[in-house]
Structure formats: structure tokens, C-alpha cells
Motif scaffolding. Structure first.
Motif, PDB file in Angstrom:
ATOM      1  N   SER A   1      22.897  41.637  60.276  1.00 46.71           N
ATOM      2  CA  SER A   1      23.965  40.898  60.907  1.00 46.71           C
ATOM      3  C   SER A   1      25.062  40.700  60.650  1.00 46.71           C
ATOM      4  O   SER A   1      25.836  39.695  60.593  1.00 46.71           O
ATOM      5  N   LEU A   2      25.326  41.894  60.436  1.00 44.92           N
ATOM      6  CA  LEU A   2      27.197  42.168  60.032  1.00 44.92           C
ATOM      7  C   LEU A   2      27.874  41.940  60.896  1.00 44.92           C
ATOM      8  O   LEU A   2      29.136  41.602  60.438  1.00 44.92           O
ATOM      9  N   TYR A   3      27.400  42.132  61.949  1.00 48.78           N
ATOM     10  CA  TYR A   3      28.440  41.976  63.068  1.00 48.78           C
ATOM     11  C   TYR A   3      29.162  40.300  63.202  1.00 48.78           C
ATOM     12  O   TYR A   3      30.374  39.811  64.256  1.00 48.78           O
ATOM     13  N   LEU A   4      28.083  39.814  62.690  1.00 45.29           N
ATOM     14  CA  LEU A   4      29.127  37.488  62.991  1.00 45.29           C
ATOM     15  C   LEU A   4      29.927  38.102  61.440  1.00 45.29           C
ATOM     16  O   LEU A   4      30.184  36.866  62.626  1.00 45.29           O
ATOM     17  N   PHE A   5      29.882  39.045  61.016  1.00 49.45           N
ATOM     18  CA  PHE A   5      30.662  38.298  59.893  1.00 49.45           C
ATOM     19  C   PHE A   5      32.273  39.312  60.060  1.00 49.45           C
ATOM     20  O   PHE A   5      33.496  39.162  59.664  1.00 49.45           O
ATOM     21  N   ALA A   6      31.828  40.883  60.993  1.00 46.50           N
ATOM     22  CA  ALA A   6      33.169  41.755  60.983  1.00 46.50           C
ATOM     23  C   ALA A   6      34.112  40.968  61.722  1.00 46.50           C
ATOM     24  O   ALA A   6      35.532  41.409  60.994  1.00 46.50           O
TER      25      ALA A   6
ATOM     26  N   LEU B   1      26.893  43.467  53.134  1.00 47.57           N
ATOM     27  CA  LEU B   1      27.801  43.170  53.055  1.00 47.57           C
ATOM     28  C   LEU B   1      29.276  43.295  52.139  1.00 47.57           C
ATOM     29  O   LEU B   1      30.407  43.778  52.620  1.00 47.57           O
ATOM     30  N   ALA B   2      29.087  43.566  50.670  1.00 46.58           N
ATOM     31  CA  ALA B   2      30.495  43.939  50.304  1.00 46.58           C
ATOM     32  C   ALA B   2      29.954  45.150  50.124  1.00 46.58           C
ATOM     33  O   ALA B   2      32.143  45.155  50.678  1.00 46.58           O
ATOM     34  N   ILE B   3      29.937  46.293  51.237  1.00 51.90           N
ATOM     35  CA  ILE B   3      30.343  47.330  51.389  1.00 51.90           C
ATOM     36  C   ILE B   3      30.824  47.362  52.720  1.00 51.90           C
ATOM     37  O   ILE B   3      32.145  47.834  52.416  1.00 51.90           O
ATOM     38  N   MET B   4      30.201  46.566  53.320  1.00 54.49           N
ATOM     39  CA  MET B   4      31.773  46.564  54.226  1.00 54.49           C
ATOM     40  C   MET B   4      32.468  46.092  54.341  1.00 54.49           C
ATOM     41  O   MET B   4      33.782  46.201  54.917  1.00 54.49           O
ATOM     42  N   GLU B   5      32.925  44.442  53.938  1.00 55.44           N
ATOM     43  CA  GLU B   5      33.942  44.640  52.911  1.00 55.44           C
ATOM     44  C   GLU B   5      35.160  45.455  52.181  1.00 55.44           C
ATOM     45  O   GLU B   5      35.803  45.557  52.720  1.00 55.44           O
ATOM     46  N   VAL B   6      33.926  46.065  51.288  1.00 53.80           N
ATOM     47  CA  VAL B   6      35.191  47.244  50.607  1.00 53.80           C
ATOM     48  C   VAL B   6      35.213  48.204  51.419  1.00 53.80           C
ATOM     49  O   VAL B   6      37.143  48.023  51.688  1.00 53.80           O
TER      50      VAL B   6
END
Length: 455
Positions: free
Chosen positions: A131-136, A405-410
């Protein structure tokens, strides 16, 4: 009211001492109990928790119990105990955290138990790797928007700099724009209250009145401003839809707010601090960024998941920073007696594991005190597998649902910061000896940076 005889006080004191010093069950781990009934070893442990854990391990062995504040905390530090901590059916995560959640958010036990498994499963799905692509895309836009507020140059405490960008961006992607205040003045006020609340969270800190007034802002009508979100709803909305006990929606929303900030901001701080304090790593990262996006500068680039996969060194730095600055302890409650090695841990004990010290086991992490991002080459990150011995996000079925999600944010934050700005670290990264004493992953002391927009 009749007078209480002195004999009563003497007998009461003797009973308390007997309870404290009665012979230990030969199958129980060695117990550090201190000299004061009920208080036990609380003072020694609280003064320097990480030092206390390591010294107790050296003195008493891999399994030991600490009696403090009327509770028994049994620590496990080697493989057999770590495996039992994560896999045994005789331990329970929900019972370990329920009282803390009730004290900090005023969510009653019955409501907490009814909601926890359902909400955990929902969040695990909504923030999982698929689901990460939805946030990117939205995350990238939000980070750009709040970085633009920094101006062309400045000198700032690194943690404050990160929070000023990461807090509003994270809130807006999880809650939706306009739900929480995100202007500069509100962020500063939030930070002051949040830090106090966060520092005492695991000890059951009471919710500040400021948060209760903020809760009123969360009682909004949905769907709100969802045009920017391609999945047509926010994580907050999913939480509210699945929640049992709708009247507690503000309490759960504030718990989500705490969870979104408490770990991601410190991880971003340590990741950037380590990168800036290791010139060779910084240089290699800038070369990688240049190979993906061209010459670094002030242009607002768009970052996709595929772009992040090409910048593995930054992800390795993030995971290495997490390894070195993990929580001092995580806990589960023993609900049935459990045998570990030669010891039997009784029901009612809090079973404790220290990720901080597990991550310093040279069996898993050679040269464990050194920041070595290249060690993560050995992890199969394409299959979302960490290195053996890495327990920062927990293990088993109760791993942190927002870890990816946290790793992607950082990851994205670091890429954008380093692409847009030149940084000079003005203060050294806090020494390891200091961190042993404070027992926290939070930033320690001043760590100022100069930054200026790349030309």
C-alpha cells in the motif's frame, strides 16, 4: 476511632520485610529487589536504565528479575529467551500495554481489548508494503511544501528542523489536511506538550490539557478534504470506521497522532546525524542521488517508490540508525508460567527485552558500536526481511504495523533534504556513554546544523 497499637506497626513492618526477603523459589531467576518494600530497585533502575540492564546481565546472567514499584520485571537477553519473548503463547502483549494506554489516553480496558486486534490488522494492511504507493506521491508533495518554508539558509537544531517538516507532512497524509493545526506557531506549541507527554508515555503520563483541547479538532465530519488522496479516505477515517466505542474517537485519534511522531522523528534525526558525521557516507549518498535525479539543487523533484529502491544506501543508513538507537526495553506480560533455560518465570511477571542491547550482540552485528550501513547488504530487503537479531519493530504477530511507512517517510525526507540543501554539522553526535545513561532513543543535547539551498 480506636488507637492503633505500636505492635500493629511492628508486625506490619515485619510482614512487609518477610514478603520482600522470603526465600527465592530455586527455579526462579535471580532477583534484584533493593532494600525498600514496594519501591525495590526502582531508583537504581530509573537513574541509568541501560547501564543497569547491562550490569545486571554481567552480574546475574542472561535472565534476571528486577523488583520495582511493586512489580516484577524479568529480562531475557539471549537467544532462547528472545525466541520465547516473541513466540510463546504464555505471554501477552495486550495485557502488558493496556494499563499504560488507559492512563495515557483514558481508553477503558474493555474497549481497548475489543478494538486492539481489529485495529492492528487494519493498520497493518493499510500501511503494508503493498500500500506504500498510495502514500508516496502525496508524501513527497507535503515534504516539499513544508521544506519551502525553511527559506534559503539558516542555523537550526537538527531535531527541530526535522520536526518542522515531518510533523505537518505526516499529519496531513494520515489525517487529511485541515484536521490538525500545522502552522509554525502551532507546531512549536505542540512540540512542547508532546515532548513532555512522550517522555513519560511508558510510565503512564497523563494526557495534557492541551491535547484534550486538540481532541475537539478531531471531532470532524468525514469525508472531509479528500481530493488529494487517491484512495479516497485517510487512515484516521479507517480507524474511525472500525472503532468500537465511537465516543472515544478523539482518544484513539490522539493515540494515532502520538504513534506517528514518537519514533519516526527520532529515527530521521539519528539517520541524518549519522550521515552528516560520516563524510565518506555523505559523499557516496550524494553520488547516488545525482545518479538518479541529476545535479542536486533547488528544483522540486518527484520521488517514486522505484526511485527509493535505487537509493539503497540511505535505507541502510536508516536501518543502521534504528539499530544503534533502538528502545531500551519492550515488554509482554506472562499469563502462564513459562520455562526459559533452567528458570520458570511466574505468571504476572512482565517479560522484558532490550532491543538496545540485543543490537549490540557481536554474534549478530560484528563491531556493534560502529555505524556501518554496509552491513545491511546482507539483509534481503527486497523480500522485506531484516538482519537476524534486529528486533527494533518487535517480532512475531505484534510487529509495528507502521514500520514500512515510517521507513519510507525517513528515506524520502533524507533524499529531499540532501538534494535541496547543503548541510554542515556544528555539534558532534552525542557520545555513546551518555546514551547508556539516559536509556532513550530520543535526541540528546544540542545538535545544530547550518543549511543553505543548493545553487
Amino acid at each position: 476511632m480506636p488507637n492503633v497499637s505500636p505492635l500493629y506497626h511492628v508486625l506490619s513492618s515485619l510482614l512487609a520485610l518477610f514478603a520482600l526477603f522470603q526465600p527465592r523459589n530455586p527455579n526462579s531467576p535471580p532477583c534484584i529487589s533493593g532494600w525498600i518494600p514496594w519501591l525495590g530497585a526502582a531508583f537504581q533502575f530509573g537513574k541509568a536504565p541501560l547501564e543497569f540492564i547491562e550490569q545486571a546481565r554481567v552480574k546475574y546472567g542472561p535472565i534476571f528479575t528486577v523488583f520495582a514499584l511493586g512489580n516484577r520485571f524479568t529480562f531475557v537477553t539471549e537467544e532462547e529467551g528472545i525466541e520465547a519473548f516473541f513466540t510463546s503463547k504464555d505471554t501477552d502483549f495486550e495485557q502488558a500495554v493496556q494499563q499504560t494506554v488507559q492512563r495515557t489516553t483514558s481508553v477503558p480496558a474493555e474497549i481497548f481489548y475489543r478494538n486492539h486486534s481489529r485495529l492492528y490488522s487494519m493498520m497493518k494492511g493499510k500501511m503494508g508494503t503493498s500500500s506504500l504507493y498510495l502514500f508516496a506521491g502525496t508524501l513527497c508533495q507535503e515534504l516539499h511544501e513544508h521544506m519551502d518554508c525553511l527559506g534559503t539558509a539558516g542555523t537550526e537544531n537538527l531535531c527541530d528542523l526535522i520536526r518542522s517538516v515531518m510533523y505537518p507532512a505526516t499529519v496531513n497524509i494520515l489525517f487529511g489536511k485541515g484536521v490538525c493545526p500545522t502552522n509554525k506557531g502551532d507546531i512549536k506549541e505542540f512540540e512542547e506538550h508532546f515532548q513532555k507527554y512522550d517522555e513519560g508515555f511508558e510510565y503512564g503520563s497523563q494526557m495534557p490539557e492541551y491535547f484534550m483541547s486538540l481532541a475537539n479538532l478531531l471531532e470532524v465530519s468525514y469525508p472531509g478534504n479528500l481530493a488529494a488522496f487517491p484512495w479516497k479516505t485517510t487512515l484516521l477515517q479507517h480507524l474511525l470506521d472500525d472503532l468500537h466505542g465511537k465516543h472515544l474517537a478523539p482518544n484513539y485519534a490522539l493515540l494515532l497522532l502520538w504513534a506517528s511522531q514518537a519514533n519516526a522523528i527520532p529515527v530521521a534525526f539519528w539517520t541524518l546525524a549519522f550521515i552528516l558525521s560520516h563524510p565518506s557516507v555523505y559523499k557516496n549518498i550524494m553520488a547516488d542521488i545525482g545518479s538518479v535525479f541529476g545535479k542536486a539543487g533547488k528544483e522540486n523533484i518527484e520521488i517514486s517508490e522505484d526511485d527509493l529502491k535505487k537509493l539503497l544506501l540511505i535505507k541502510w543508513c536508516t536501518l543502521e540508525a534504528i539499530r544503534l538507537r533502538s528502545p531500551g526495553a519492550i515488554t509482554k506480560k506472562v499469563v502462564n508460567p513459562i520455562k526459559i533455560q533452567a528458570f520458570t518465570i511466574p505468571a504476572g511477571d512482565m517479560l522484558m527485552l532490550s532491543p538496545y542491547w540485543v543490537h549490540r550482540n557481536p554474534k549478530y552485528f560484528p563491531d556493534p558500536e560502529t555505524f556501518r550501513p554496509d552491513r545491511w547488504k546482507e539483509a534481503n530487503l527486497e523480500k522485506n526481511a531484516f538482519l537476524d537479531g534486529f528486533v527494533a519493530f518487535g517480532g512475531g504477530k505484534h510487529q509495528c504495523p507502521g514500520r514500512w511507512l515510517a521507513i519510507m517517510e525517513v528515506h524520502m525526507l533524507v533524499v529531499l533534504f540532501l538534494y535541496k540543501y547543503e548541510f554542515i554539522l556544528l555539534d558532534p553526535v552525542p557520545k555513546e556513554s551518555l546514551l547508556h545513561l539516559v536509556g532513550t532513543q530520543q535526541p540528546v543535547g544540542a545538535c545544530r546544523v547550518q543549511y543553505k539551498l543548493r545553487q
